[in-house]
Design a protein around this motif. Structure first.
Motif, mmCIF file in Angstrom:
data_model
loop_
_atom_site.group_PDB
_atom_site.id
_atom_site.type_symbol
_atom_site.label_atom_id
_atom_site.label_comp_id
_atom_site.label_asym_id
_atom_site.label_seq_id
_atom_site.Cartn_x
_atom_site.Cartn_y
_atom_site.Cartn_z
ATOM 1 N N ARG A 109 0.828 -1.208 0.000
ATOM 2 C CA ARG A 109 0.000 0.000 0.000
ATOM 3 C C ARG A 109 0.863 1.259 0.000
ATOM 4 O O ARG A 109 0.417 2.311 -0.456
ATOM 5 N N TYR A 110 2.080 1.147 0.538
ATOM 6 C CA TYR A 110 2.974 2.302 0.625
ATOM 7 C C TYR A 110 4.350 1.914 0.084
ATOM 8 O O TYR A 110 4.741 0.748 0.090
ATOM 9 N N VAL A 169 -2.649 -1.153 -9.336
ATOM 10 C CA VAL A 169 -2.320 -1.043 -7.926
ATOM 11 C C VAL A 169 -1.981 0.415 -7.638
ATOM 12 O O VAL A 169 -1.252 1.048 -8.403
ATOM 13 N N SER A 170 -2.531 0.934 -6.562
ATOM 14 C CA SER A 170 -2.198 2.295 -6.137
ATOM 15 C C SER A 170 -1.257 2.208 -4.943
ATOM 16 O O SER A 170 -1.624 1.690 -3.885
ATOM 17 N N VAL A 171 -0.048 2.693 -5.132
ATOM 18 C CA VAL A 171 0.957 2.701 -4.075
ATOM 19 C C VAL A 171 1.159 4.145 -3.631
ATOM 20 O O VAL A 171 1.484 5.015 -4.446
ATOM 21 N N THR A 172 0.940 4.399 -2.369
ATOM 22 C CA THR A 172 1.124 5.749 -1.828
ATOM 23 C C THR A 172 2.605 5.976 -1.559
ATOM 24 O O THR A 172 3.203 5.311 -0.714
#
Length: 688
Positions: free
Chosen positions: A189-190, A268-271
């Motif tokens: 996620r990050y 995919v969304s990676v912060t």
């Protein structure tokens, strides 16, 4: 339809269990008398039975009944996976058949429900429970679900659904057809900015083995390809390029057999988060603004500052021992050769060329900027003199060349036309009616070589210039008087906010880019925003998840350099790609990887536990408008409700009573005479 029915009914005058207990006790006593051959035991038994019959109060009830039709629930899947050719047509044919059979049977009523789209997938059980809320459970004949079987809300314990009627599954689609799909097994996620993020992915293919080509895009940028083995979990990496959301698209090439290409793509969304921003500040000589720069950078909790101030040049001649000149020696080699790449930003504050930093190290700094680093020069009088750091390899990355003139006298800095558009200085100018910024008293005259001038003196001389140099960025502040704003002189100015933005622009903060395209989807609307230094941006080109393209003109928002466009986002879930000139962006419509498209092959396995628990059946319809439909039968409750090529809807035989007439079976007076006679005769027999 009304029918007459006659039934025997009891209305006990006292609780039935009391009557039964007394009768058993009395019969036990008379039984004992019979064993002992006592006279009159038979008549006493008869009287006991008559008394029990009176207390039970039997009557004959004649009712006029109206039969209630049974209710069959037809649940039709209308989710996106049913859009695969042939599936919806088969479901419609099954529904038409049910309607015809219900219309021909006066004892059967049909209730219809649909399974719609939901971010969490196909919620068939939600649709069933919602429909059952309006159906009396004792009249439910059965449930028929026409679906491809990809249901995402089936409980582990199907008994919790409390369905007391057969559930039948009419499977639409061809279970034997293959499909290729991309599965995101594990994703972070990050991720740290400028560090690779690792993903575990798998390509599943029902029709072939071997390898497949993957394509990666970060925020809609240029594609990168790789080959992976089909059916094997594979770890891949993608760069986290900036702070905030980094949308990474992954797509696998089409397979030999495909139901849809939608599940060949995933996102995919990676912060992106920064690990501490490392800033090297070198102050060439003590001056009033040195502490201001230090305090500004130290006030930012995300900044890890390394600050050196040169208090005495090495060429100075006095008798002070070298080991007493400073607390530590200036670590030139360590900073500018060994660890230079570890810094996100290098600042030279009023620095003049000295023997402390050899020309070779200035060349290292120039290469550091070309390779993606950031450099800020805050110029004082030394920048316009012979010892200027412009007279070094740094000239290749600096956006302004000193003319040798040092202008003095009071003036008020102003924002240029480009500065009003640039996010670094936009919205910072004093509003109408507000006090003007405080004055500065010195600037170093220079010729701008490139980039954008954001601040200028009243005569047009540049004060703040930002530029891109190779893969990195550089900026120069052509005055050493900005500390007056920090001290509040004549009301001061936006010192903290402006130079915080300058530092973060230099370190690649995407929200501060002068040319930027962003988009978001909300409440069925796609909103795109464009920041530009031009008078008008190029048209906005959209590519929807379905492949449809669209071009929109962007309109000014009222703020300089800001444009926007809004359009309806009624497309299916997925990623929409946006392009405006050379800029690209992506926006997610709905969830990034919808459950609905995770696996598109028809299956009976998901609904089978519910079908088996309720005694129903599963039937493969196939595809098209003429599917292989099973027959339908009406069955008794408790009987078999499914066969090889038929499904059953149970008869519940429910009705309502329109009228009733009750006739007592034991008239009180004659029965009383019989009881008295039986008791009297029993006494007489006992007396003989």
């Amino acid at each position: 339809m009304s029918v007459a029915a006659t039934t025997l009914d009891f209305a006990p005058l006292i609780p039935a269990w009391v009557i039964g207990s007394l009768a058993v006790l009395a019969l036990a006593v008379t039984g004992a008398g019979a064993i002992r051959r006592l006279n009159g035991w038979l008549w006493r038994s008869l009287s006991i039975l008559l008394i029990s019959a009176v207390l039970m109060n039997p009557s004959l009830v004649e009712e006029e009944r109206e039969a209630l039709p049974d209710i069959a629930l037809a649940v039709i899947d209308r989710s996106d996976s049913m859009d695969i050719p042939g599936r919806s047509e088969a479901a419609d044919a099954a529904l038409a058949d049910l309607r015809a059979r219900a219309a021909a049977d006066p004892e059967l009523e049909l209730v219809e429900a649909e399974i719609g789209n939901d971010p969490d997938g196909t919620l068939a059980m939600d649709a069933v429970q919602a429909a059952l809320a309006g159906i009396p459970r004792d009249r439910l004949a059965g449930i028929i679900i026409a679906s491809d079987g990809r249901v995402h809300d089936m409980p582990e314990n199907v008994d919790a659904l409390d369905i007391a009627a057969p559930v039948h599954h009419l499977l639409t689609g061809d279970p034997g057809q293959g499909d290729r799909r991309l599965v995101i097994v594990e994703a972070p996620r990050y991720g740290l900015v400028n560090e690779p993020a690792e993903f575990v992915i798998r390509v599943e293919d029902d029709a072939m083995t071997g390898t497949a080509t993957l394509t990666f895009r970060v925020d809609g940028g240029d594609p990168q390809t790789a080959r992976i083995t089909i059916g094997t979990d594979t770890t891949v990496t993608a760069p986290v390029e900036h702070r905030g959301a980094n949308v990474i698209e992954i797509e696998v090439e089409p397979g030999r057999e495909e139901l849809s290409l939608i599940n060949n793509r995933a996102a995919v969304s990676v912060t992106g988060v920064r690990d501490r921003l490392r800033v090297l500040l070198v102050t060439g000589e003590p001056h009033n603004g040195a502490r201001t720069w230090r305090d500004l950078l130290k006030s930012d909790p995300s900044v890890d500052l390394v600050h050196f101030t040169i208090l005495r040049p090495p060429e100075a001649v006095d008798s002070t021992p070298v080991d007493e000149l400073s607390l530590i020696p200036f670590p030139t080699r360590e900073l500018f050769e060994e660890r230079l790449d570890e810094f996100d930003l290098v600042i030279f504050d009023r620095y003049r060329r000295r023997q402390l930093i050899p020309p070779l190290y200035f060349d290292y700094i120039s290469r550091y900027v070309d390779n993606g680093g950031a450099l800020l020069v805050t110029a004082g009088p030394p920048f316009g003199q012979a010892t200027s750091i412009y007279r070094s390899p740094l000239a290749a990355v600096l956006p302004a060349r000193p003319t040798g003139v040092i202008a003095t006298g009071a003036y008020r800095p102003g924002i240029t036309e480009a500065g009003a558009r640039h996010p670094v200085t936009a919205n910072l100018a004093p509003a109408e009616g507000e006090d003007p910024w405080g004055e500065w008293f010195r600037r170093i005259d220079a010729s701008v070589l490139g980039g954008e001038t954001l601040l200028e003196a009243p005569d047009g001389g540049p004060l703040l210039v930002l530029a891109r140099a190779g893969q990195g960025r550089s900026a120069i502040l052509l005055s050493d008087q900005s500390w007056l704003w920090a001290r509040g002189y004549q009301g001061g100015g936006p010192h903290g906010e402006m130079f915080r933005r300058v530092a973060h622009w230099l370190m690649g903060e995407p929200e501060l880019d002068e040319e930027r395209l962003s988009a978001s989807a909300f409440n069925g609307q796609l909103m795109a925003e464009r920041t530009t230094l031009s008078d008008a941006p190029p048209p906005l080109e959209l590519e929807w998840p379905s492949g449809r393209t669209e071009t929109l003109d962007m309109t000014a928002t009222g703020e300089p350099g800001r444009f926007s466009a809004t359009t309806g986002a009624e497309e299916q879930s997925g990623l929409v790609r946006l392009r405006s000139g050379d800029l690209t962006a992506v926006a997610a419509l709905g969830p990034l990887n919808p459950q609905e498209y995770a696996n598109l092959r028809p299956t009976q396995e998901v609904i089978q536990p519910l079908v088996r628990a309720t005694g129903g059946g599963s039937y493969a319809l196939g595809t098209g408008e003429a599917p292989d439909l099973p027959g339908m039968r009406r069955t008794r409750a408790g009987a078999d409700a499914a066969g090889r090529n038929w499904y059953g809807l149970q008869r519940n035989e429910r009705y309502i009573v329109r009228g009733a007439e009750r006739t007592p079976l034991l008239p009180a007076l004659p029965l009383l005479l019989l009881i008295v006679a039986a008791l009297g005769w029993g006494w007489r027999r006992e007396g003989q």
